[in-house]
Design a protein around this motif. Structure first.
Motif, mmCIF file in Angstrom:
data_model
loop_
_atom_site.group_PDB
_atom_site.id
_atom_site.type_symbol
_atom_site.label_atom_id
_atom_site.label_comp_id
_atom_site.label_asym_id
_atom_site.label_seq_id
_atom_site.Cartn_x
_atom_site.Cartn_y
_atom_site.Cartn_z
ATOM 1 N N GLY A 74 0.816 -1.200 0.000
ATOM 2 C CA GLY A 74 0.000 0.000 0.000
ATOM 3 C C GLY A 74 0.854 1.255 0.000
ATOM 4 N N GLN A 75 0.255 2.339 -0.454
ATOM 5 C CA GLN A 75 0.961 3.618 -0.466
ATOM 6 C C GLN A 75 0.023 4.715 0.004
ATOM 7 N N PRO A 76 -0.409 4.653 1.273
ATOM 8 C CA PRO A 76 -1.311 5.694 1.748
ATOM 9 C C PRO A 76 -0.596 7.050 1.727
ATOM 10 N N ILE A 77 -1.332 8.106 1.557
ATOM 11 C CA ILE A 77 -0.701 9.406 1.353
ATOM 12 C C ILE A 77 -1.288 10.454 2.288
ATOM 13 N N LEU A 78 -0.431 11.361 2.694
ATOM 14 C CA LEU A 78 -0.867 12.528 3.459
ATOM 15 C C LEU A 78 -0.611 13.729 2.575
ATOM 16 N N SER A 79 -1.305 14.787 2.800
ATOM 17 C CA SER A 79 -1.142 15.927 1.907
ATOM 18 C C SER A 79 0.014 16.821 2.342
ATOM 19 N N GLU A 80 0.874 16.302 3.201
ATOM 20 C CA GLU A 80 1.931 17.173 3.727
ATOM 21 C C GLU A 80 3.283 16.487 3.613
ATOM 22 N N SER A 81 4.258 17.220 3.124
ATOM 23 C CA SER A 81 5.579 16.621 2.970
ATOM 24 C C SER A 81 6.265 16.494 4.324
ATOM 25 N N THR A 82 7.301 15.672 4.353
ATOM 26 C CA THR A 82 7.969 15.446 5.631
ATOM 27 C C THR A 82 9.389 14.960 5.420
ATOM 28 N N VAL A 83 10.182 15.109 6.432
ATOM 29 C CA VAL A 83 11.501 14.486 6.426
ATOM 30 C C VAL A 83 11.668 13.673 7.711
ATOM 31 N N CYS A 84 10.623 13.601 8.534
ATOM 32 C CA CYS A 84 10.767 13.016 9.864
ATOM 33 C C CYS A 84 10.395 11.539 9.878
ATOM 34 N N THR A 85 11.117 10.820 10.726
ATOM 35 C CA THR A 85 10.817 9.413 10.926
ATOM 36 C C THR A 85 9.646 9.321 11.908
ATOM 37 N N PRO A 86 8.613 8.541 11.575
ATOM 38 C CA PRO A 86 7.444 8.497 12.460
ATOM 39 C C PRO A 86 7.684 7.670 13.728
ATOM 40 N N VAL A 87 6.803 7.860 14.686
ATOM 41 C CA VAL A 87 6.759 7.005 15.872
ATOM 42 C C VAL A 87 5.664 5.985 15.606
ATOM 43 N N ILE A 88 5.986 4.695 15.707
ATOM 44 C CA ILE A 88 4.964 3.675 15.481
ATOM 45 C C ILE A 88 4.894 2.803 16.726
ATOM 46 N N ILE A 89 3.799 2.880 17.383
ATOM 47 C CA ILE A 89 3.691 2.235 18.690
ATOM 48 C C ILE A 89 2.238 1.823 18.911
ATOM 49 N N GLY A 90 2.048 0.692 19.542
ATOM 50 C CA GLY A 90 0.674 0.199 19.733
ATOM 51 C C GLY A 90 0.017 0.029 18.383
ATOM 52 N N LYS A 91 -1.144 0.686 18.237
ATOM 53 C CA LYS A 91 -1.831 0.585 16.949
ATOM 54 C C LYS A 91 -1.771 1.923 16.216
ATOM 55 N N THR A 92 -0.767 2.699 16.561
ATOM 56 C CA THR A 92 -0.785 4.095 16.149
ATOM 57 C C THR A 92 0.529 4.529 15.483
ATOM 58 N N ILE A 93 0.386 5.448 14.534
ATOM 59 C CA ILE A 93 1.554 6.097 13.929
ATOM 60 C C ILE A 93 1.467 7.582 14.285
ATOM 61 N N TYR A 94 2.549 8.134 14.831
ATOM 62 C CA TYR A 94 2.643 9.582 15.045
ATOM 63 C C TYR A 94 3.613 10.100 14.008
ATOM 64 N N TYR A 95 3.180 11.089 13.331
ATOM 65 C CA TYR A 95 3.932 11.490 12.162
ATOM 66 C C TYR A 95 3.988 13.010 12.096
ATOM 67 N N ARG A 96 5.197 13.540 11.892
ATOM 68 C CA ARG A 96 5.345 14.991 11.837
ATOM 69 C C ARG A 96 5.531 15.454 10.402
ATOM 70 N N GLY A 97 4.620 16.263 9.954
ATOM 71 C CA GLY A 97 4.766 16.876 8.631
ATOM 72 C C GLY A 97 5.503 18.204 8.778
ATOM 73 N N THR A 98 5.590 18.966 7.723
ATOM 74 C CA THR A 98 6.314 20.233 7.827
ATOM 75 C C THR A 98 5.606 21.209 8.751
ATOM 76 N N GLU A 99 4.269 21.053 8.868
ATOM 77 C CA GLU A 99 3.541 22.012 9.693
ATOM 78 C C GLU A 99 2.720 21.394 10.816
ATOM 79 N N ASN A 100 2.319 20.136 10.621
ATOM 80 C CA ASN A 100 1.398 19.535 11.589
ATOM 81 C C ASN A 100 1.951 18.230 12.146
ATOM 82 N N LEU A 101 1.401 17.875 13.283
ATOM 83 C CA LEU A 101 1.658 16.561 13.862
ATOM 84 C C LEU A 101 0.370 15.744 13.695
#
Lengths: 594, 487, 202
Positions: free
Chosen positions: A562-589
């Motif tokens: 799969g290739q799910p997409i967010l509308s925001e670019s990023t350079v950050c490595t996400p946090v993946i824990i439990g059933k959740t992904i925390y992901y930092r885009g250029t402007e939002n978390l």
């Protein structure tokens, strides 16, 4: 006049002529001198650099680029002003020649007149009945007067003068007062030294530093594989981060921490995992030695590139200014120090990591310029901020983060740069060194798996190194990630390339099935990678710079899940824990949850 | 080969991508890299060498593009420095001989003209012993600066000559003195009340100059050199005003800079006080004819004081004793004033000034950031480093303020003591510490058989003058009547 | 008044005088020796360090020589020979021509010569240049930084204390040895990585 001129000569023609010459020369010099002074005064106003009228016309032209009349005016003004300027300067140059010339004529004729005059000295007509007593009396008086005038003048200048440096100014006072108040309140609320360190189990359950507790392997097994940033599908919450930063988020229990910064200020943020609410933000200011204005950094490093870390009690953050702070979980500063403004062509980006009660800092700087700066690695006491150990490194800058490795025999902290060096995290003792690459720009953090250490240097090579013998097991100069830290799992090596494409090598040999030293597979992608891959169960998650998550199986053949997409670019490595992904885009978390 | 090709390929993609980004993003300051690749010329274009584009006078030569070794214009030749030292030594020696042995005003005058041409207009007033005080001070107090050895020689040589032969430097070598000496027209005699009060200024000047030089703050002597504009033939603002002002004043007040400002004169005076072979008014014995009395436009001739009424010995002794007691008090008082002045002087230092601006801007956020503070902030130097540096200079200046003030207090009290110590003066003699050894008085002395341009031996003029000068002089009325008749 | 007349007093004063005279020579020797000890054989001249220069215009306004002895220098090996030169054209230029309204240089001191498509050569005319550093700043901000300021020693009078150095906000001025009076940029530098390879995040 105490000299009598002899009359007979003063009537001669030569005498008269000389006299006239002296007068003419004198008047001429005087006039020239006045002209020069006037010219100097006018020069000040004809400075071509700041010609108000011309600047105004240029503004006009900007608004009306087709207007030829304005252009003609500009040309004329420009010509006139330049001519006036250079003529004035030329006049200064010539004028002084005339002035000196005039003076020479005057003086020469006057001195020649002396010869004619044949002056005969006479003593003063009035007999100066010198009065020694009165003279001495007056001398003392006027001396005292002179001294008093001098001293008075000095005191008039000095006494009302207040240097801002003489006393600490108001805001500084307030600042320090605040700081101490803050400190004392912290100490009450904060059980700093008494609290036991987090156990390995606790650390494993959380995401305490860059790429998590287990070098890119998440403890969870099932996380979403579909979401959509446009429609909001699968997105639990999204919250704006006030200041930009390329640091990845970290997580402890119910809190996500990250940093942001710009030239003006650097901040640490804490968000609730529950609803994304910002629990606190801490402005990093008032640290002794911190530069008034941040150093120049590359725009894609920024001021907050280093990922934070936590020991479970405190969170630690470092910025491109060299400011290092320890905060408690409520955002109160426990300690803060400046490590010296880093000399780094892109900006400091090495992330922090904790080993027991030691905070490890890789502080590699550019040593080429003549500066008192030095590269070093330090172990810092998490409770006090004091250095437990510090080892100097005599080579240039790097952007990688330290790697903690347990080889089965001992703990090592391995730092990749031109030279790869392993240190004892407790004492800083150098365990081994490996001369790797000269002058490379090393950003990916080294990775350890199954006895081998994987090092990457963009534009140069991937090196797999036997950690015990420091022998090269395999090397490859193609398909090298320049920023992304690889993931090694199940005997396979995965990485995303800066310019796009995902690559997989055989981690043990670097060879394909035919025994050729080449990748197992290479998958083209539209966008490049700065973030690092994370293994979740039997899936690899790798985010590209456009915000597209590439999910694939960690196998010898590429298989996309799969290739799910967010509308925001990023350079950050996400946090993946439990059933959740925390992901930092250029402007939002973002929180992406099942 | 495959490897290197792919490597290049990667680079190329990057470059293209980079250029694209460059077009879209705000440009980041990157000082040591090229944003645009070096052009690949198809024609036979070759680089013109930098600096080769112009000849010495600033004319461009651009048609010629054949490669040559670029030669940037060099500063004045190094050997020139040693020639200058040689010329200085010769001029001082000649000056000493002319002043002490030959007693020739004419010789000294032409030597002065030569020095004005050479050290003034040819050397453009630099290097000069007056300014070298600062180089020596900075060199001694600041290890980061080393004065060129020739500059040190320029500092020492005139002083050494002054120690033996008096201030022959002032008479015949100093370009600043020469230009003022030439414009003397109708010198007026300043009242001693004024001159003695003004005599403190050179001490203030030299003390301040040494303090500011030693703290690497600035060279004020050079900055306020009034005649440098003339010497450089450069009519630019501050120097022109200063120079023209001094020359204009110098027509009536002879050599005003030398007498009331020159900091080097202080040192020369200290030395020439002990000069063994100093220029003397008379080659033989003084007959007290009073003829030389008015010959000195600077009032540096001491008159005989025998037979004049003196203070009672007891009063004099008492005054001296109290002045000696006052001395330490005045030194401390002066030191205190100097110490109070220290912050003001420290502000003249760039580092301190910057630190003050930074602090002030911090205290008042509405203040507009100055060029200096903006620049400083962009340099990425820790503020603490600046503040530490500023504090260091301020404490140096504070110390220096105490010393300077104390020194001035000492000078003041010694001057007080000196005015109260009236020595016996039997004959007309030059005022050794101050006399410029210009030799004017020599030609007024009737005892000098060699140099009497003013009188032919046995002439009527001489007879008349001598008669006038005799102690048993005619009544003042007669003299003025005579003079009226003559004029 | 102190009457210090007397046969033995004269000799005492003479003795004192001699002592002081020796003291003066010793002091002179000491100061001279101390200065000579720390002195250098070579003279120094003033020069600008282009790496530290912040292009603030002081160089054009504070020199005792007018126009300033500071001149812009072009380093051809570094120059990109751009058709649109940031140092030559005003940011609000109308056309890429040398008309006054298109030029950044206030004194028309840069000459633009066509070499071959698409390359143009830029030459500084030293006699017109006043060292205002406008072109230097623009070239460094947007181009290859091939323009930079240097003191032209043909014009510089090498003041004992340079009045521009006194005003320089970035300490870019210092005394350099007589033998190396310039800090010239001759060597072409590496083509930029364009800061594309960001170490920002791994």
């Amino acid at each position: 006049m105490r000299v009598v001129e002899q009359e007979k000569n003063t009537t001669s023609l030569a005498y008269r002529g000389l006299q006239a010459l002296a007068v003419i020369g004198g008047v001429f010099s005087f006039v020239i001198c006045i002209l020069l002074i006037a010219n100097n005064l006018s020069l000040k106003s004809s400075d071509p650099i700041h010609l108000k009228s011309l600047e105004g016309r240029l503004e006009e032209m900007k608004g009306d680029p087709q207007n030829e009349a304005i252009k003609l005016q500009i040309r004329e003004l420009d010509y006139i002003s330049r001519r006036a300027f250079f003529t004035s300067q030329h006049f200064n140059q010539m004028g002084i020649y005339f002035l000196v010339g005039g003076l020479v004529i005057t003086i020469a004729s006057y001195k020649t007149l002396d010869a004619y005059r044949q002056a005969v000295p006479y003593p003063d007509s009035s007999d100066p009945k010198d009065d020694l007593i009165d003279d001495a009396h007056w001398a003392r008086k006027s001396l005292t007067g002179g001294a008093l005038v001098l001293a008075g003048f000095a005191l008039i200048l000095a006494l009302p003068d207040n240097s801002p440096l003489d006393e600490p100014h108001e805001p500084a006072k307030k600042g320090s007062a605040q700081q101490t108040a803050q400190g004392s309140s912290e100490n009450k609320s904060n059980p700093s030294k008494a609290t036991p360190l987090a156990t390995p189990e606790e650390l494993a359950k959380n995401w305490p530093s860059f790429r998590g507790p287990a070098s890119g392997v998440s403890s969870s097994s099932e996380v979403p594989i579909t979401w959509d940033g446009e429609s909001g599908e699968g997105i639990a919450w999204k919250i704006p981060v006030p200041l930009p930063g390329f640091s990845s988020p970290i997580l402890w229990e119910d809190r996500v921490f990250l940093t942001g910064g710009d030239t003006q200020s650097r901040e640490v943020y804490c968000f609730s995992t529950q609803d994304g609410k910002m629990l606190w933000r801490h402005k990093v200011a008032g640290i002794p030695g911190s530069p008034a204005v941040a150093p120049k950094v590359s725009s894609d490093t920024g001021y907050a590139a280093s990922t934070m870390t936590t020991d479970g009690v405190r969170v630690f953050a470092i910025f491109s200014t060299g400011d290092l702070v320890a905060l408690d979980m409520e955002g109160n500063r426990i300690w803060g120090k400046n490590l010296g403004v880093p000399e780094n062509p892109y900006g400091h980006s090495s992330s922090l990591i904790c080993h027991e009660d030691v905070l490890l800092i890789q502080y590699d700087q550019d040593l080429e310029e003549e500066s008192p700066k030095e590269s070093f690695v330090a172990g810092i006491d998490v409770t006090t901020g004091d250095e437990k150990w510090k080892v100097k490194r005599d080579f240039g800058p790097s952007w990688a983060s330290p790697l903690l490795v347990n080889t089965g025999e001992r703990d090592e902290v391995i730092l990749a740069a031109e030279k790869v060096v392993s240190y004892d995290p407790k004492t800083g003792k150098v365990l081994w060194e490996f001369e790797w690459i000269e002058g490379g720009e090393i950003a990916p953090t080294p990775v350890y798996s199954d006895g081998l250490l994987y090092l990457c240097c963009g534009f140069a090579r991937i090196t797999a190194l036997d950690i015990k013998t420091q022998e090269i097991v395999w090397e490859n100069e193609e398909q090298v990630p320049g920023v992304c830290t690889p993931l090694v799992t199940g005997g396979l090596f995965f990485a995303g390339l800066d310019e796009g494409g995902i690559v997989c090598f055989d981690a043990k040999t670097g060879k394909d099935a035919d025994g050729e030293l080449i990748e197992l597979w290479f998958e083209e992608t539209d966008d490049g990678f700065y973030a690092s891959p994370i293994l979740v169960g039997d899936k690899v998650y790798l985010m590209d710079r456009a915000g597209k998550m590439h999910i694939f199986t960690p196998e010898k053949k590429f298989k996309s899940l799969g290739q799910p997409i967010l509308s925001e670019s990023t350079v950050c490595t996400p946090v993946i824990i439990g059933k959740t992904i925390y992901y930092r885009g250029t402007e939002n978390l973002y929180k992406i949850s099942l | 080969m495959v490897i290197s090709y792919k490597f290049l390929d990667q680079r190329f993609i990057k470059l293209l991508f980079g250029l694209l980004i460059l077009g879209l993003m705000p440009v980041v300051q990157a000082e040591d890299v090229m944003r645009f690749p070096a052009p690949e010329f198809d024609s036979n274009y070759t680089f013109p060498e930098t600096w080769d584009l112009m000849d010495g006078r600033g004319n461009t030569i651009i048609q010629d593009t054949t490669p040559r070794d670029g030669q940037a214009p060099l500063p004045t030749s190094q050997t020139q420095q040693w020639i200058d030292v040689g010329v200085l030594t010769l001029a001082l020696s000649l000056g000493a001989w002319l002043a002490v042995k030959r007693r020739s005003r004419r010789g000294l005058f032409w030597l002065m003209i030569f020095s004005l041409g050479y050290f003034g207009f040819y050397k453009e007033g630099c290097v000069c012993p007056i300014g070298s005080i600062q180089n020596v001070a900075l060199s001694i107090f600041n290890s980061s600066y080393a004065a060129p050895i020739t500059v040190v020689i320029f500092f020492v040589l005139p002083l050494a000559f002054a120690l033996f032969f008096g201030r022959v430097f002032c008479a015949s070598v100093c370009a600043l003195g020469a230009i003022q000496d030439l414009v003397i027209w109708k010198p007026i005699q300043l009242p001693r009340k004024l001159t003695i009060a003004l005599s403190m200024i050179p001490y203030v000047y030299i003390g301040g100059a040494i303090l500011l030089a030693a703290t690497n703050t600035g060279f004020i002597i050079c900055r306020y050199d009034p005649f440098i504009g003339f010497f450089r033939l450069n009519g630019n603002a501050p120097y022109l005003y200063l120079g023209a002002g001094f020359l204009l004043a110098g027509m009536f007040i002879a050599r005003p800079y030398c007498r009331f400002f020159c900091p080097y004169g202080v040192l020369l005076g200290l030395m020439s006080r002990f000069a063994r072979w100093h220029l003397a008014i008379t080659p033989t014995e003084c007959v007290d004819c009073r003829l030389c009395e008015a010959s000195c436009p600077f009032d540096y001739i001491n008159k005989p004081n025998t037979g004049l009424e003196r203070e009672e010995r007891a009063t004099g002794v008492r005054r001296l004793a109290s002045l000696f007691l006052l001395l330490p008090l005045l030194v401390v008082l002066g030191g205190w004033v100097g110490h109070e002045m220290a912050p003001v002087m420290a502000r003249y230092n760039n580092t301190v000034f910057l630190a003050e601006q930074i602090t002030a801007e911090k205290a008042d956020p509405t203040m507009k950031a100055s060029l200096e503070t903006t620049t400083f902030r962009s340099m990425g130097i820790a503020e603490e480093q600046l503040m530490a540096e500023a504090t260091k200079i301020r404490s140096q200046m504070n110390m220096g303020g105490w010393l300077l003030g104390g020194f001035l207090g000492l000078v003041f009290s010694l001057k007080l003591i000196n005015t109260s110590l009236i020595r016996d003066q039997k004959d007309y003699e030059v005022d050794k510490p101050h006399c410029f050894s210009c030799g004017r008085c020599c030609s007024y002395c009737p005892s000098d058989e060699m140099h009497m341009p003013n009188f032919k031996p046995g002439s009527k003029a001489l007879e008349e003058a001598l008669a006038l000068g005799k102690p048993s002089e005619p009544e003042p009325e007669t003299v003025s009547a005579m003079q009226k008749g003559k004029a | 008044m102190g009457d210090l007349n007397g046969p033995d007093k004269v000799s005492r004063i003479e003795f004192l005088r001699q002592g002081l005279s020796r003291l003066a020579s010793v002091a002179l020797g000491l100061v001279g020796g101390l200065a000579a000890f720390g002195s250098r054989r070579e003279n120094t001249v003033w020069q600008i360090d282009p790496a530290k220069c912040v292009k603030c215009e002081h160089c054009s306004t504070d020199c005792v020589v007018a126009p300033s002895a500071v001149k812009c220098v072009q380093s051809y090996p570094i120059c990109g020979y751009c058709r649109y030169c940031f140092g030559y054209f005003h940011p609000h230029y109308d056309e890429l021509t040398s008309a006054a309204e298109n030029q950044l240089c206030p004194t028309d001191a840069i000459e633009r010569v066509f070499v071959e498509d698409p390359y143009w050569e830029y030459n500084i005319e030293m006699d017109k240049c006043i060292g205002c550093a406008k072109c230097v700043k623009a070239c460094e901000d947007f181009g290859n930084a091939s323009f930079y300021l240097q003191v032209n020693h043909e014009i510089c009078v090498n003041c004992n204390n340079c009045s521009i150095a006194m005003q320089c906000p970035s300490d870019a001025w210092d005394r350099v040895p007589y033998d190396e009076p310039y800090r010239l940029k001759h060597e072409p530098r590496q083509v930029a990585e364009l800061s594309f390879e960001s170490p920002g995040k791994k």
